[in-house]
Design an enzyme around this catalytic site. Structure first.
Site, PDB file in Angstrom:
ATOM      1  N   GLY A 110       2.851   2.672  10.674  1.00 24.27           N
ATOM      2  CA  GLY A 110       3.823   3.754  10.494  1.00 24.27           C
ATOM      3  C   GLY A 110       4.538   4.152  11.773  1.00 24.27           C
ATOM      4  CG  ASN A 120      -1.722   1.266   1.345  1.00 25.43           C
ATOM      5  OD1 ASN A 120      -1.792   2.049   0.394  1.00 25.43           O
ATOM      6  ND2 ASN A 120      -2.340   1.470   2.506  1.00 25.43           N
ATOM      7  CD1 TRP A 121       3.866   1.248  -2.829  1.00 25.35           C
ATOM      8  CD2 TRP A 121       3.592   2.307  -4.800  1.00 25.35           C
ATOM      9  NE1 TRP A 121       4.658   0.623  -3.761  1.00 25.35           N
ATOM     10  CE2 TRP A 121       4.510   1.253  -4.974  1.00 25.35           C
ATOM     11  CE3 TRP A 121       3.256   3.105  -5.899  1.00 25.35           C
ATOM     12  CZ2 TRP A 121       5.106   0.983  -6.206  1.00 25.35           C
ATOM     13  CZ3 TRP A 121       3.854   2.832  -7.119  1.00 25.35           C
ATOM     14  CH2 TRP A 121       4.765   1.781  -7.265  1.00 25.35           C
ATOM     15  CE  LYS A 122      -0.033   3.326   4.704  1.00 23.76           C
ATOM     16  NZ  LYS A 122       0.086   3.414   6.139  1.00 23.76           N
ATOM     17  CD  GLU A 167      -2.692   5.663   6.594  1.00 27.37           C
ATOM     18  OE1 GLU A 167      -2.666   5.663   5.355  1.00 27.37           O
ATOM     19  OE2 GLU A 167      -1.789   5.140   7.277  1.00 27.37           O
ATOM     20  N   GLY A 213       2.966  -0.943   4.198  1.00 29.45           N
ATOM     21  CA  GLY A 213       3.027   0.474   3.841  1.00 29.45           C
ATOM     22  C   GLY A 213       4.449   0.893   3.532  1.00 29.45           C
ATOM     23  N   GLY A 214       5.083   1.582   4.475  1.00 28.22           N
ATOM     24  CA  GLY A 214       6.401   2.188   4.280  1.00 28.22           C
ATOM     25  C   GLY A 214       7.430   1.305   3.577  1.00 28.22           C
ATOM     26  CB  SER A 257       5.542  -1.539  11.824  1.00 33.34           C
ATOM     27  OG  SER A 257       5.176  -0.187  12.070  1.00 33.34           O
ATOM     28  CD  GLU A 271      -3.326  -2.114   7.328  1.00 34.78           C
ATOM     29  OE1 GLU A 271      -2.271  -2.442   6.782  1.00 34.78           O
ATOM     30  OE2 GLU A 271      -3.861  -1.013   7.149  1.00 34.78           O
ATOM     31  CG  HIS A 275      -5.698   2.099   5.114  1.00 32.80           C
ATOM     32  ND1 HIS A 275      -5.217   3.072   5.968  1.00 32.80           N
ATOM     33  CD2 HIS A 275      -4.725   1.155   5.006  1.00 32.80           C
ATOM     34  CE1 HIS A 275      -3.997   2.708   6.353  1.00 32.80           C
ATOM     35  NE2 HIS A 275      -3.675   1.568   5.788  1.00 32.80           N
TER      36      HIS A 275
HETATM   37  P1  13P Z   1       3.247   0.677   7.594  1.00 39.36           P
HETATM   38  O1  13P Z   1       3.740  -0.640   6.996  1.00 39.36           O
HETATM   39  O2  13P Z   1       3.969   1.859   7.055  1.00 39.36           O
HETATM   40  O3  13P Z   1       3.166   0.615   9.071  1.00 39.36           O
HETATM   41  O4  13P Z   1       1.732   0.840   7.053  1.00 39.36           O
HETATM   42  C1  13P Z   1       0.835  -0.202   7.219  1.00 39.36           C
HETATM   43  C2  13P Z   1      -0.387   0.097   6.429  1.00 39.36           C
HETATM   44  O5  13P Z   1      -1.155   0.980   6.775  1.00 39.36           O
HETATM   45  C3  13P Z   1      -0.633  -0.688   5.213  1.00 39.36           C
HETATM   46  O6  13P Z   1      -1.906  -0.462   4.718  1.00 39.36           O
END
Ligand code: 13P
Length: 249
Positions: free
Chosen positions: A173, A9-11, A97, A234-235, A213, A167, A95
């Site tokens: 993050g 998930n590149w956000k 966010e 994510g990251g 994470s 999640e 998600h």
């Molecule tokens: P991180 O891997 O950056 O913690 O993000 C997780 C996430 O929200 C994936 O959708």
């Protein structure tokens, strides 16, 4: 045996040009990888370039959101048909966010899930508790409520392609990963709720991903824990080498 799904998930990161560079570097690192399914969910603006870059490979491209209406006066929104038209068949729904910053609720998650299933997508529905809920011992209640409402008036037959991602919001993050035990426990709660909604056979086949994470150095422990059927990253998914290391856990 459930085939694991490892999703990026590149956000809100990367331009189309940067997406092209990612696939150029990433695809050779996972070439021939059949053990797990691989999906990269990019910003809308990068989807067409990414689909083109991943064509013919073992990597699918997914969206991070979609609207539930077929079309209409919804400025700034993107429909399922638009995604289908450019070769996208996976979509992240609800998600944390989106829930936290864009007012998505269990009800809009339900509308989006129904629309995604209707359009033949593989929806990745996200659930998870915030830190205060975990500390107040409400994780169980929160996960059950989020699942129950997301699945409202969805049949097991319609939901065949469903994927759920656990999640925990406190692990996103933050560098704080849920231990494999914490994740396994949460996955068991979710699988229990899915059993209530869709029956045991469905729940046994359902893939539940862990997100929060996930990094190359914790991927193996998480991916081999009981009831964890993949990851939503994510990251660490922004870097081709790091994401490939997670895929190859
Ligand atoms: P991180 O891997 O950056 O913690 O993000 C997780 C996430 O929200 C994936 O959708």
């Amino acid at each position: 045996m459930r085939k694991k799904l490892i999703a990026a998930n590149w956000k809100m990161y990367k331009t189309p040009e940067q997406s092209r560079e990612f696939f150029r570097d990433f695809l050779p690192l996972v070439e021939g990888h059949e053990r797990d399914e691989i999906v990269v969910c990019t910003p809308f603006i990068d989807l067409a370039t990414s689909v083109e870059a991943a064509r013919g490979s073992n990597v699918a491209v997914g969206a991070q959101n979609m609207h539930w209406e077929k079309e209409g006066a919804f400025t700034g929104e993107v429909s399922a048909a638009m995604l289908t038209a450019i070769g996208v068949a996976h979509v992240i729904i609800g998600h944390s966010e989106r829930r936290q910053y864009f007012n998505e609720t269990d009800d809009t998650v339900n509308l989006k899930l129904k629309a995604a299933l209707e359009a033949g997508f593989v929806p990745i529905v996200c659930v998870g508790e915030v830190l205060e809920e975990r500390e107040a011992n409400l994780t169980d209640d929160v996960l059950r409520r989020q699942c129950l409402r997301a699945f409202h008036k969805v049949s097991a037959k319609k939901a065949a392609s469903l994927v759920v991602a656990y999640e925990p919001v406190w692990a996103i993050g933050t560098g704080k990963t849920a231990t494999p035990e914490i994740a396994s426990d949460a996955h068991a709660i979710i699988r229990g709720e899915v059993t209530q909604s869709f029956g045991e056979e469905f729940a046994n086949n359902l893939r539940i991903l862990y997100g929060g994470s996930v990094k190359p150095d914790n991927a193996h422990a998480l991916m081999t824990a009981e009831g964890i059927d993949g990851a939503l990253v994510g990251g660490a998914s922004l870097d081709p080498k790091a994401f490939a290391a997670i895929v190859n856990y």
